[in-house]
Design a protein around this motif. Structure first.
Motif, PDB file in Angstrom:
ATOM      1  N   ASP A 192       0.946  -1.072   0.006  1.00  0.00           N
ATOM      2  CA  ASP A 192      -0.024  -0.113   0.256  1.00  0.00           C
ATOM      3  C   ASP A 192       0.871   1.204  -0.319  1.00  0.00           C
ATOM      4  O   ASP A 192       1.765   1.556   0.358  1.00  0.00           O
TER       5      ASP A 192
ATOM      6  N   ARG B 174      -3.902   0.761  -1.689  1.00  0.00           N
ATOM      7  CA  ARG B 174      -4.232   1.605  -0.560  1.00  0.00           C
ATOM      8  C   ARG B 174      -4.933   1.451   0.290  1.00  0.00           C
ATOM      9  O   ARG B 174      -4.323   1.914   1.361  1.00  0.00           O
ATOM     10  N   ASP B 175      -5.301   0.374  -0.066  1.00  0.00           N
ATOM     11  CA  ASP B 175      -6.111  -0.182   1.740  1.00  0.00           C
ATOM     12  C   ASP B 175      -6.026  -1.438   1.280  1.00  0.00           C
ATOM     13  O   ASP B 175      -6.828  -2.543   2.045  1.00  0.00           O
TER      14      ASP B 175
END
Length: 231
Positions: free
Chosen positions: A17, A139-140
């Motif tokens: 990430d 990103r997650d």
């Protein structure tokens, strides 16, 4: 030089990430190729659904319209790190999803909970089907998509370094404007209610500001190999 593909017994799920411009995609693809793992660019999937919305007349400023249409497009991601592909309703979307129009709208579309639910389910099914292991970047991933990943890595870099890298990728781009856009995107992604950009508590943070791409790749490869040895 050929790379020996690891056997399923050494399969490992790696979550990488971090914000834009940290070298996430280049690092993830190179690590996956070097270690014989599959590769998934989750950001491309959010770009793909955003592109579909734009080309099908969906008002991307209306969360309600986005939510209603979210399940309609069929997104298929190829997971070969040496040549990742993405199609939407059978059409190659690898070029169109990288336009400035898509870039400027993807945060708004990806913030809609219905979109995240659909794409997250897709990402989990792809990871589960990667019998030899996979590197998933986004990103997650470590916090939401694959919280039980074998290894979680969070890449960071200064806004200046990230802007310089991103400007180098886009010919004719303005460095200050690029930096401003990156900071704005960070705020949008970190501040959204559903699955914000965040570092998992058990993630290894790697600051890439003063590292070459090759150094970052070597660092991540070492971390993966250590995890495989411990498994």
């Amino acid at each position: 030089m050929s790379t020996t593909v690891e056997t399923a017994s050494s399969a490992v799920i790696v979550a990488i990430d971090g914000p834009s411009g940290t070298g996430k995609s280049s690092t993830s693809k190179a690590v996956a190729a070097k270690l014989g793992l599959s590769y998934l660019d989750t950001g491309a999937q959010y770009r793909a659904i955003t592109w579909w919305m734009l080309t099908n007349g969906i008002d991307v400023n209306s969360p309600a319209e986005i939510a209603t249409a979210a399940a309609k497009p069929v997104i298929i991601s190829g997971t070969d790190p040496t040549g990742p592909t993405i199609t939407v309703d059978g059409e190659d979307a690898s070029g169109p999803i990288r336009t400035q129009e898509v870039t400027s709208k993807v945060s708004a579309v990806s913030a809609v909970p219905e979109v995240r639910t659909i794409i997250t389910d897709l990402q989990r099914s792809i990871a589960a089907g990667a019998v030899g292991g996979i590197v998933v970047e986004g990103r997650d991933i470590g916090t939401t998509v694959l919280p039980d990943a074998d290894l979680k890595i969070f890449l960071t870099a200064s806004p200046e370094a990230r802007a310089a890298r991103r400007s180098g990728e886009v010919k004719g781009s303005d460095l200050a404007a690029t930096r401003e856009a990156l900071i704005k995107r960070d705020a949008a992604d970190s501040g959204r209610k559903t699955s914000p950009l965040a570092k998992a508590d058990d993630a290894v943070e790697v600051d890439t500001t003063d590292l070459t791409l090759q150094q970052v790749i070597e660092c991540v490869v070492t971390l993966v190999e250590e995890k495989r040895t411990d498994a």
